[in-house]
Design a protein around this motif. Structure first.
Motif, PDB file in Angstrom:
ATOM      1  N   ARG A 148       0.837  -1.204   0.000  1.00 38.19           N
ATOM      2  CA  ARG A 148       0.000   0.000   0.000  1.00 38.19           C
ATOM      3  C   ARG A 148       0.871   1.253   0.000  1.00 38.19           C
ATOM      4  O   ARG A 148       0.606   2.209  -0.742  1.00 38.19           O
ATOM      5  CB  ARG A 148      -0.937   0.009   1.211  1.00 38.19           C
ATOM      6  CG  ARG A 148      -2.000  -1.080   1.175  1.00 38.19           C
ATOM      7  CD  ARG A 148      -3.117  -0.774   2.148  1.00 38.19           C
ATOM      8  NE  ARG A 148      -2.638  -0.665   3.526  1.00 38.19           N
ATOM      9  CZ  ARG A 148      -2.529  -1.686   4.366  1.00 38.19           C
ATOM     10  NH1 ARG A 148      -2.858  -2.908   3.961  1.00 38.19           N
ATOM     11  NH2 ARG A 148      -2.095  -1.512   5.598  1.00 38.19           N
ATOM     12  N   GLY A 186       2.394   1.724  -3.420  1.00 42.76           N
ATOM     13  CA  GLY A 186       1.408   2.224  -4.372  1.00 42.76           C
ATOM     14  C   GLY A 186       1.143   3.699  -4.205  1.00 42.76           C
ATOM     15  O   GLY A 186       1.070   4.452  -5.181  1.00 42.76           O
ATOM     16  N   TYR A 224      -5.928   3.171  -2.567  1.00 41.57           N
ATOM     17  CA  TYR A 224      -5.437   1.804  -2.721  1.00 41.57           C
ATOM     18  C   TYR A 224      -6.488   0.882  -2.111  1.00 41.57           C
ATOM     19  O   TYR A 224      -6.777   0.977  -0.925  1.00 41.57           O
ATOM     20  CB  TYR A 224      -4.100   1.663  -1.990  1.00 41.57           C
ATOM     21  CG  TYR A 224      -3.327   0.388  -2.262  1.00 41.57           C
ATOM     22  CD1 TYR A 224      -2.178   0.410  -3.045  1.00 41.57           C
ATOM     23  CD2 TYR A 224      -3.731  -0.826  -1.727  1.00 41.57           C
ATOM     24  CE1 TYR A 224      -1.449  -0.742  -3.281  1.00 41.57           C
ATOM     25  CE2 TYR A 224      -3.012  -1.995  -1.961  1.00 41.57           C
ATOM     26  CZ  TYR A 224      -1.869  -1.950  -2.749  1.00 41.57           C
ATOM     27  OH  TYR A 224      -1.149  -3.092  -2.986  1.00 41.57           O
TER      28      TYR A 224
END
Length: 235
Positions: free
Chosen positions: A91, A94, A102
């Motif tokens: 996460r 990202g 996310y």
């Protein structure tokens, strides 16, 4: 025009769930199965928001996401990563790439729709569908109406889109090319002076207040003013 959502997902069963849920929510949905297909889709028509699966055949979703953030044309494109990789490190990675949100799989379609709308409110409020009240103006996307004080404004479709975009970003100055991309689409080849024509038409729709509400910033472009006219202040 409904919000354009580009979905990059290679699992056919998940594609169908996403298509059904997003269409039911009122979105215009395009689904592709790879990052390479997504590159072609984005080059053709810029979507309003993109959902990226990190685990894709060929080019990974993370590489594609980095490309979006490195390209000036797509740098500000709202992006949500939807993936089975739910570890905290994934996460964080990202979000560091530039994702606006996310969402790990499995997920609730209702939650996905809510997250898309939340991202749009933050990054692209003109696509959120929310009622906008700005000084004496009120724009209702659900009814496709514009009110100035207590009177409904008669307005054409392009003038409406231009007003909607400007009202969604009050006091922010936009150049002609920015307005062309936002209102007409960056895949259209239209003269920049077209913006001047539609600004004049929009001001005419707004009557005596048009020049005050849609301001010209010399040498730069146009902005939507939040100032209240002297006559209104005296009431």
């Amino acid at each position: 025009m409904s919000t354009r959502v580009l979905v990059i997902e290679d699992d056919a069963s998940i594609q169908e769930v996403l298509r059904y849920s997003l269409v039911q929510a009122g979105f215009n949905v395009q689904i592709v199965g790879s990052a390479e297909e997504a590159q072609t889709a984005v080059a053709s028509v810029l979507p309003d928001v993109v959902l990226v699966d990190l685990m894709l055949p060929g080019m990974s979703g993370s590489v594609f996401a980095r490309q979006l953030r490195q390209n000036p044309r797509t740098r500000e494109l709202p992006m949500i990563m939807v993936t089975a990789r739910a570890d905290e490190s994934d996460r964080v990675a990202g979000l560091e790439i530039g994702a606006d949100d996310y969402l790990p799989k499995p997920f609730s379609p209702r939650e996905l729709v809510a997250r898309i709308r939340a991202v749009l409110r933050r990054r692209a409020p003109q696509h959120s569908g929310d009622l906008i009240e700005l000084g004496r103006l009120k724009l209702d996307p659900s009814a496709h109406t514009v009110m100035l004080d207590s009177s409904e404004v008669e307005i054409g479709p392009t003038e409406y889109k231009l007003l909607h975009y400007l009202m969604s970003h009050p006091n922010r100055v936009f150049g002609r090319q920015q307005l062309l991309n936002a209102v007409w689409g960056d895949h259209r080849f239209i003269e920049e002076r077209t913006v001047d024509v539609y600004v004049r038409r929009l001001r005419a729709c707004l009557g005596d207040d048009g020049e005050e509400l849609v301001e010209t910033v010399r040498g730069v472009g146009y902005k939507m003013s939040t100032r209240v006219s002297p006559a209104q202040q005296q009431q």
